[in-house]
Scaffold this motif. Structure first.
Motif, PDB file in Angstrom:
ATOM      1  N   UNK A  17       1.670   8.305 -11.027  1.00 23.90           N
ATOM      2  CA  UNK A  17       2.633   8.307 -12.136  1.00 23.90           C
ATOM      3  C   UNK A  17       3.855   9.146 -11.771  1.00 23.90           C
ATOM      4  N   UNK A  18       3.644  10.313 -11.178  1.00 26.21           N
ATOM      5  CA  UNK A  18       4.736  11.200 -10.768  1.00 26.21           C
ATOM      6  C   UNK A  18       5.639  10.509  -9.744  1.00 26.21           C
ATOM      7  N   UNK A  19       5.046  10.009  -8.665  1.00 29.55           N
ATOM      8  CA  UNK A  19       5.839   9.421  -7.586  1.00 29.55           C
ATOM      9  C   UNK A  19       6.435   8.070  -7.960  1.00 29.55           C
ATOM     10  N   UNK A  20       5.764   7.296  -8.805  1.00 34.96           N
ATOM     11  CA  UNK A  20       6.337   6.024  -9.243  1.00 34.96           C
ATOM     12  C   UNK A  20       7.640   6.260  -9.993  1.00 34.96           C
ATOM     13  N   UNK A  21       7.658   7.249 -10.882  1.00 37.72           N
ATOM     14  CA  UNK A  21       8.879   7.572 -11.630  1.00 37.72           C
ATOM     15  C   UNK A  21       9.978   8.055 -10.686  1.00 37.72           C
ATOM     16  N   UNK A  22       9.628   8.922  -9.742  1.00 39.70           N
ATOM     17  CA  UNK A  22      10.608   9.459  -8.803  1.00 39.70           C
ATOM     18  C   UNK A  22      11.172   8.361  -7.893  1.00 39.70           C
ATOM     19  N   UNK A  23      10.308   7.532  -7.344  1.00 39.62           N
ATOM     20  CA  UNK A  23      10.764   6.472  -6.440  1.00 39.62           C
ATOM     21  C   UNK A  23      11.632   5.456  -7.180  1.00 39.62           C
ATOM     22  N   UNK A  24      11.259   5.133  -8.412  1.00 38.08           N
ATOM     23  CA  UNK A  24      12.061   4.206  -9.207  1.00 38.08           C
ATOM     24  C   UNK A  24      13.460   4.778  -9.444  1.00 38.08           C
ATOM     25  N   UNK A  25      13.546   6.049  -9.758  1.00 37.88           N
ATOM     26  CA  UNK A  25      14.828   6.715  -9.968  1.00 37.88           C
ATOM     27  C   UNK A  25      15.715   6.619  -8.730  1.00 37.88           C
ATOM     28  N   UNK A  26      15.115   6.712  -7.559  1.00 37.35           N
ATOM     29  CA  UNK A  26      15.860   6.709  -6.295  1.00 37.35           C
ATOM     30  C   UNK A  26      16.048   5.312  -5.704  1.00 37.35           C
ATOM     31  N   UNK A  27      15.503   4.302  -6.366  1.00 39.74           N
ATOM     32  CA  UNK A  27      15.645   2.935  -5.872  1.00 39.74           C
ATOM     33  C   UNK A  27      14.780   2.629  -4.666  1.00 39.74           C
ATOM     34  N   UNK A  28      13.687   3.378  -4.516  1.00 41.12           N
ATOM     35  CA  UNK A  28      12.753   3.159  -3.414  1.00 41.12           C
ATOM     36  C   UNK A  28      11.632   2.264  -3.935  1.00 41.12           C
ATOM     37  N   UNK A  29      11.429   1.143  -3.274  1.00 38.95           N
ATOM     38  CA  UNK A  29      10.558   0.082  -3.783  1.00 38.95           C
ATOM     39  C   UNK A  29       9.080   0.313  -3.478  1.00 38.95           C
ATOM     40  N   UNK A  30       8.195  -0.068  -4.438  1.00 40.53           N
ATOM     41  CA  UNK A  30       6.762   0.008  -4.145  1.00 40.53           C
ATOM     42  C   UNK A  30       6.389  -1.006  -3.070  1.00 40.53           C
ATOM     43  N   UNK A  31       5.514  -0.600  -2.177  1.00 41.94           N
ATOM     44  CA  UNK A  31       5.032  -1.509  -1.132  1.00 41.94           C
ATOM     45  C   UNK A  31       3.588  -1.905  -1.377  1.00 41.94           C
ATOM     46  N   UNK A  32       2.742  -0.940  -1.754  1.00 44.15           N
ATOM     47  CA  UNK A  32       1.348  -1.260  -2.062  1.00 44.15           C
ATOM     48  C   UNK A  32       0.735  -0.123  -2.865  1.00 44.15           C
ATOM     49  N   UNK A  33      -0.365  -0.437  -3.514  1.00 42.42           N
ATOM     50  CA  UNK A  33      -1.169   0.547  -4.229  1.00 42.42           C
ATOM     51  C   UNK A  33      -2.621   0.099  -4.110  1.00 42.42           C
TER      52      UNK A  33
END
Length: 131
Positions: A17-33
């Protein structure tokens, strides 16, 4: 320069939850979970490298944050630095330095420092002049 950066965590759902919010803010895309392992990764647009990864340590020992270690993420705009700090605190992080200019690094260095819920030190920085 980097293939990937792996950050150890203890509670996957909290860290995700922490990193998803941070990465979304920075425009860094999810690759896998993969919650069964558990680990997750993100990449910059146009990937596939570098990757930023979170997960339990491979040796299955408890996670311990390093002293003097820090991962720094680049922001395109200063407003992203401000938003990243706000999101970090809203998702269980702790401040290690409010967003602001740090001219001792260079005249346009605008950054913030915080720790994730597991104590890993992070930075978000914009190197560009103010909009």
């Amino acid at each position: 320069m980097f293939s990937h950066l792996f950050i150890g965590i203890t509670d996957f759902d909290r860290a995700f939850a922490f990193y998803s919010a941070l990465m979304d803010c920075l425009g860094i895309e999810p690759r896998f979970c993969d919650r069964s392992r558990p680990w997750a990764g993100w990449q910059t647009a146009g990937g596939p490298r570098p990757l930023f990864l979170i997960g339990r340590p491979y040796d299955q020992q408890p996670h311990q944050p390093g002293n003097g270690q820090m991962a720094a993420f680049m922001a395109e705009r200063r407003a992203q630095v401000d938003e990243a700090h706000r999101l970090a605190l809203a998702h269980g992080g702790t401040s290690e330095g409010l967003p602001g200019l740090r001219p001792e690094y260079h005249p346009h260095y605008y950054g913030t420092y915080f720790r994730d819920p597991d104590g890993n030190k992070l930075c978000v920085v914009c190197h560009a002049p103010e909009d």
